[in-house]
Design a protein around this motif. Structure first.
Motif, PDB file in Angstrom:
ATOM      1  N   ILE A  77       0.810  -1.221   0.000  1.00 52.11           N
ATOM      2  CA  ILE A  77       0.000   0.000   0.000  1.00 52.11           C
ATOM      3  C   ILE A  77       0.843   1.271   0.000  1.00 52.11           C
ATOM      4  N   TYR A  78       2.101   1.145  -0.402  1.00 56.01           N
ATOM      5  CA  TYR A  78       2.947   2.333  -0.475  1.00 56.01           C
ATOM      6  C   TYR A  78       3.432   2.604  -1.892  1.00 56.01           C
ATOM      7  N   GLU A  79       2.806   1.959  -2.872  1.00 58.74           N
ATOM      8  CA  GLU A  79       3.162   2.202  -4.262  1.00 58.74           C
ATOM      9  C   GLU A  79       2.880   3.663  -4.609  1.00 58.74           C
ATOM     10  N   GLY A  80       3.785   4.279  -5.342  1.00 61.43           N
ATOM     11  CA  GLY A  80       3.646   5.695  -5.660  1.00 61.43           C
ATOM     12  C   GLY A  80       4.449   6.557  -4.713  1.00 61.43           C
ATOM     13  N   LEU A  81       4.607   6.082  -3.467  1.00 58.56           N
ATOM     14  CA  LEU A  81       5.410   6.802  -2.483  1.00 58.56           C
ATOM     15  C   LEU A  81       6.855   6.312  -2.511  1.00 58.56           C
ATOM     16  N   LYS A  82       7.037   5.088  -2.962  1.00 65.10           N
ATOM     17  CA  LYS A  82       8.382   4.514  -3.050  1.00 65.10           C
ATOM     18  C   LYS A  82       8.362   3.440  -4.129  1.00 65.10           C
ATOM     19  N   THR A  83       9.545   3.027  -4.571  1.00 69.43           N
ATOM     20  CA  THR A  83       9.655   1.979  -5.578  1.00 69.43           C
ATOM     21  C   THR A  83       9.678   0.633  -4.882  1.00 69.43           C
ATOM     22  N   THR A  84       8.565  -0.092  -4.973  1.00 70.54           N
ATOM     23  CA  THR A  84       8.485  -1.403  -4.344  1.00 70.54           C
ATOM     24  C   THR A  84       8.472  -2.490  -5.416  1.00 70.54           C
ATOM     25  N   LEU A  85       8.692  -3.720  -4.982  1.00 71.35           N
ATOM     26  CA  LEU A  85       8.717  -4.854  -5.894  1.00 71.35           C
ATOM     27  C   LEU A  85       7.639  -5.861  -5.510  1.00 71.35           C
ATOM     28  N   PRO A  86       6.964  -6.478  -6.486  1.00 73.50           N
ATOM     29  CA  PRO A  86       6.105  -7.615  -6.158  1.00 73.50           C
ATOM     30  C   PRO A  86       6.949  -8.688  -5.469  1.00 73.50           C
ATOM     31  N   VAL A  87       6.359  -9.392  -4.535  1.00 78.23           N
ATOM     32  CA  VAL A  87       7.112 -10.380  -3.761  1.00 78.23           C
ATOM     33  C   VAL A  87       7.769 -11.407  -4.669  1.00 78.23           C
ATOM     34  N   ASP A  88       7.070 -11.812  -5.734  1.00 77.80           N
ATOM     35  CA  ASP A  88       7.644 -12.849  -6.599  1.00 77.80           C
ATOM     36  C   ASP A  88       8.770 -12.345  -7.493  1.00 77.80           C
ATOM     37  N   ARG A  89       9.069 -11.027  -7.410  1.00 75.02           N
ATOM     38  CA  ARG A  89      10.182 -10.489  -8.204  1.00 75.02           C
ATOM     39  C   ARG A  89      11.387 -10.104  -7.347  1.00 75.02           C
ATOM     40  N   ILE A  90      11.272 -10.266  -6.045  1.00 76.00           N
ATOM     41  CA  ILE A  90      12.383  -9.878  -5.166  1.00 76.00           C
ATOM     42  C   ILE A  90      13.626 -10.709  -5.451  1.00 76.00           C
ATOM     43  N   SER A  91      13.426 -11.968  -5.810  1.00 79.58           N
ATOM     44  CA  SER A  91      14.587 -12.834  -6.069  1.00 79.58           C
ATOM     45  C   SER A  91      15.445 -12.315  -7.216  1.00 79.58           C
ATOM     46  N   SER A  92      14.870 -11.436  -8.071  1.00 80.62           N
ATOM     47  CA  SER A  92      15.629 -10.916  -9.219  1.00 80.62           C
ATOM     48  C   SER A  92      16.732  -9.955  -8.794  1.00 80.62           C
ATOM     49  N   ILE A  93      16.651  -9.409  -7.571  1.00 79.85           N
ATOM     50  CA  ILE A  93      17.707  -8.497  -7.118  1.00 79.85           C
ATOM     51  C   ILE A  93      18.628  -9.156  -6.092  1.00 79.85           C
ATOM     52  N   VAL A  94      18.425 -10.439  -5.856  1.00 81.06           N
ATOM     53  CA  VAL A  94      19.283 -11.168  -4.918  1.00 81.06           C
ATOM     54  C   VAL A  94      20.595 -11.526  -5.614  1.00 81.06           C
ATOM     55  N   PRO A  95      21.733 -11.251  -4.997  1.00 78.64           N
ATOM     56  CA  PRO A  95      23.023 -11.605  -5.612  1.00 78.64           C
ATOM     57  C   PRO A  95      23.099 -13.086  -5.963  1.00 78.64           C
ATOM     58  N   LEU A  96      23.802 -13.392  -7.033  1.00 78.18           N
ATOM     59  CA  LEU A  96      23.867 -14.762  -7.535  1.00 78.18           C
ATOM     60  C   LEU A  96      24.502 -15.721  -6.540  1.00 78.18           C
ATOM     61  N   ASN A  97      25.351 -15.202  -5.648  1.00 76.23           N
ATOM     62  CA  ASN A  97      26.029 -16.084  -4.693  1.00 76.23           C
ATOM     63  C   ASN A  97      25.149 -16.445  -3.495  1.00 76.23           C
ATOM     64  N   MET A  98      23.934 -15.897  -3.434  1.00 70.70           N
ATOM     65  CA  MET A  98      23.009 -16.205  -2.340  1.00 70.70           C
ATOM     66  C   MET A  98      21.931 -17.157  -2.850  1.00 70.70           C
ATOM     67  N   LYS A  99      21.921 -18.366  -2.320  1.00 65.55           N
ATOM     68  CA  LYS A  99      20.912 -19.342  -2.717  1.00 65.55           C
ATOM     69  C   LYS A  99      19.568 -18.959  -2.105  1.00 65.55           C
ATOM     70  N   VAL A 100      18.531 -18.929  -2.929  1.00 67.84           N
ATOM     71  CA  VAL A 100      17.213 -18.533  -2.431  1.00 67.84           C
ATOM     72  C   VAL A 100      16.134 -19.425  -3.039  1.00 67.84           C
ATOM     73  N   LYS A 101      15.150 -19.751  -2.224  1.00 65.53           N
ATOM     74  CA  LYS A 101      14.021 -20.550  -2.690  1.00 65.53           C
ATOM     75  C   LYS A 101      12.739 -19.771  -2.445  1.00 65.53           C
ATOM     76  N   ASN A 102      11.822 -19.793  -3.415  1.00 58.13           N
ATOM     77  CA  ASN A 102      10.533 -19.106  -3.300  1.00 58.13           C
ATOM     78  C   ASN A 102       9.444 -20.089  -2.884  1.00 58.13           C
ATOM     79  N   TRP A 103       8.614 -19.643  -1.934  1.00 61.72           N
ATOM     80  CA  TRP A 103       7.498 -20.452  -1.455  1.00 61.72           C
ATOM     81  C   TRP A 103       6.211 -19.644  -1.573  1.00 61.72           C
ATOM     82  N   GLU A 104       5.097 -20.343  -1.650  1.00 60.74           N
ATOM     83  CA  GLU A 104       3.804 -19.643  -1.676  1.00 60.74           C
ATOM     84  C   GLU A 104       2.820 -20.362  -0.762  1.00 60.74           C
ATOM     85  N   LEU A 105       2.103 -19.575   0.042  1.00 60.59           N
ATOM     86  CA  LEU A 105       1.080 -20.104   0.944  1.00 60.59           C
ATOM     87  C   LEU A 105      -0.293 -19.721   0.401  1.00 60.59           C
TER      88      LEU A 105
END
Length: 370
Positions: A154-182
């Motif tokens: 609810i802060y879109e327009g006030l700051k540059t936010t990312l959809p949760v499913d796109r956060i992994s795109s800015i994670v450094p390659l040396n950090m292993k990350v797994k996406n989950w959904e509930l």
């Protein structure tokens, strides 16, 4: 009766257990709808880190209200570290005596040294900007665990936010990350979910079987002659029904102070969270989540919280634009039993498009003389 939001590990479903059992040597990003147990999992994850690796972890949430709210779960799980809310974390700086410690960024600019830890755990990650998320990543020595819901951003327009499913795109390659959904929702009653669905923005398809609450109370959309009558009705309903886990949620701080003053004048103990942006010294925060007093705050302050009964007055002032719809979606999904939508004049869009068979328009049993 107030419902304990902190459930036991034995009560988790299969998807929640999978997230929890994921080894601590891999970072994870967990996307989940409102009421899917994200905050609970964040705390239990912190408990596992503490048991296996000690206190070298930090838990950050977005709002001060949620930070205070989660303290009850913190105590129940025996967590010893302090939690941070957004502004508190933002202004954390390491000092040596009177002197600020600085480091240099990738461009050689001097920047204040931010705190760090082996494990960084963040709830409501969707409300942090991409730069703030990068700060969390830089603060992580080993692994991070992020929890969020894009539908509640609810802060879109006030700051540059990312959809949760796109956060992994800015994670450094040396950090292993797994996406989950509930997918399962344990807080929101199905009758409430049916009226909330048309309000939200970019929600997943509505599947009734994913709503697990056994509550059956039908939401109420109540029309009054004017705004003062709405507030009088709230007070009367609370008193007559002896309600003890109540939130009165408003779209902005000016309404919070006005409604709080009106309710206090009617008698009874009310609590509020109010931010005066022009003079912070006038701000007030009397919220005590261990008390049974009704609480008055903004939609934004209520993020991550839950209440047995939620009142939403002044809905006639709702603009209907995307950001307001997301904020209203957050407010409507705070209840685990009763929802009261209150307005004067006309019911605005998209609420006026909701099938009227899905809600009641009279107070009937609770209060008959409005």
């Amino acid at each position: 009766m107030k419902k304990d939001w902190m459930i036991k590990e034995s009560e988790l479903d299969d998807d929640q257990i999978k997230v929890l059992m994921e080894t601590l040597d891999k970072s994870c990003i967990v996307a989940g709808c409102a009421g899917s147990g994200k905050s609970v999992l964040a705390l239990i994850k912190a408990q596992r880190v503490q048991k296996e690796y000690g206190n070298n972890y930090k838990v950050i949430v977005f709002t001060k209200a949620l930070c205070n709210y989660m303290n009850s779960g913190k105590q129940e799980l025996g967590l010893t570290n302090d939690f941070y809310y957004h502004q508190e974390w933002k202004y954390q700086r390491e000092r040596r005596g009177r002197y600020m410690v600085y480091s240099r960024d990738e461009n050689g600019n001097m920047i204040p040294y931010m705190p760090s830890a082996d494990y960084i755990i963040v709830d409501e990650i969707q409300d942090f900007s991409d730069d703030e998320i990068k700060e969390f990543l830089n603060a992580t020595h080993k692994n991070f665990f992020f929890f969020g819901d894009t539908a509640q951003s609810i802060y879109e327009g006030l700051k540059t936010t990312l959809p949760v499913d796109r956060i992994s795109s800015i994670v450094p390659l040396n950090m292993k990350v797994k996406n989950w959904e509930l997918y399962r929702n344990y807080r929101l009653p199905l009758p409430v979910a049916r009226v909330v669905q048309p309000v939200g923005v970019d929600l997943p398809p509505f599947i009734e079987s994913t709503y697990k609450s056994k509550e059956t109370a039908i939401p109420r959309f109540l029309k009054y002659n004017d705004e003062k009558t709405q507030i009088k009705a709230i007070h009367d309903i609370i008193v007559k029904n002896n309600m003890t886990d109540v939130a009165i949620l408003l779209p902005d701080n000016d309404y919070v102070k006005s409604v709080y003053d009106q309710l206090k004048a009617m008698g009874g103990n009310y609590e509020l969270r109010y931010n005066d942006r022009e003079n912070f010294r006038n701000s007030q925060d009397s919220l005590n989540f261990s008390s049974t007093n009704p609480k008055v705050m903004t939609y934004h302050s209520a993020k991550g919280l839950q209440f047995e009964t939620v009142f939403l007055p002044y809905i006639e002032n709702f603009s209907g634009d995307e950001s307001d719809r997301k904020a209203l979606y957050v407010a409507m999904t705070r209840t685990y039993r009763n929802l009261y939508v209150m307005y004067s004049s006309i019911l605005p869009s998209p609420l006026n498009k909701i099938d009227s068979s899905l809600y009641k328009t009279t107070e009937i049993d609770e209060i008959e003389d409005l």
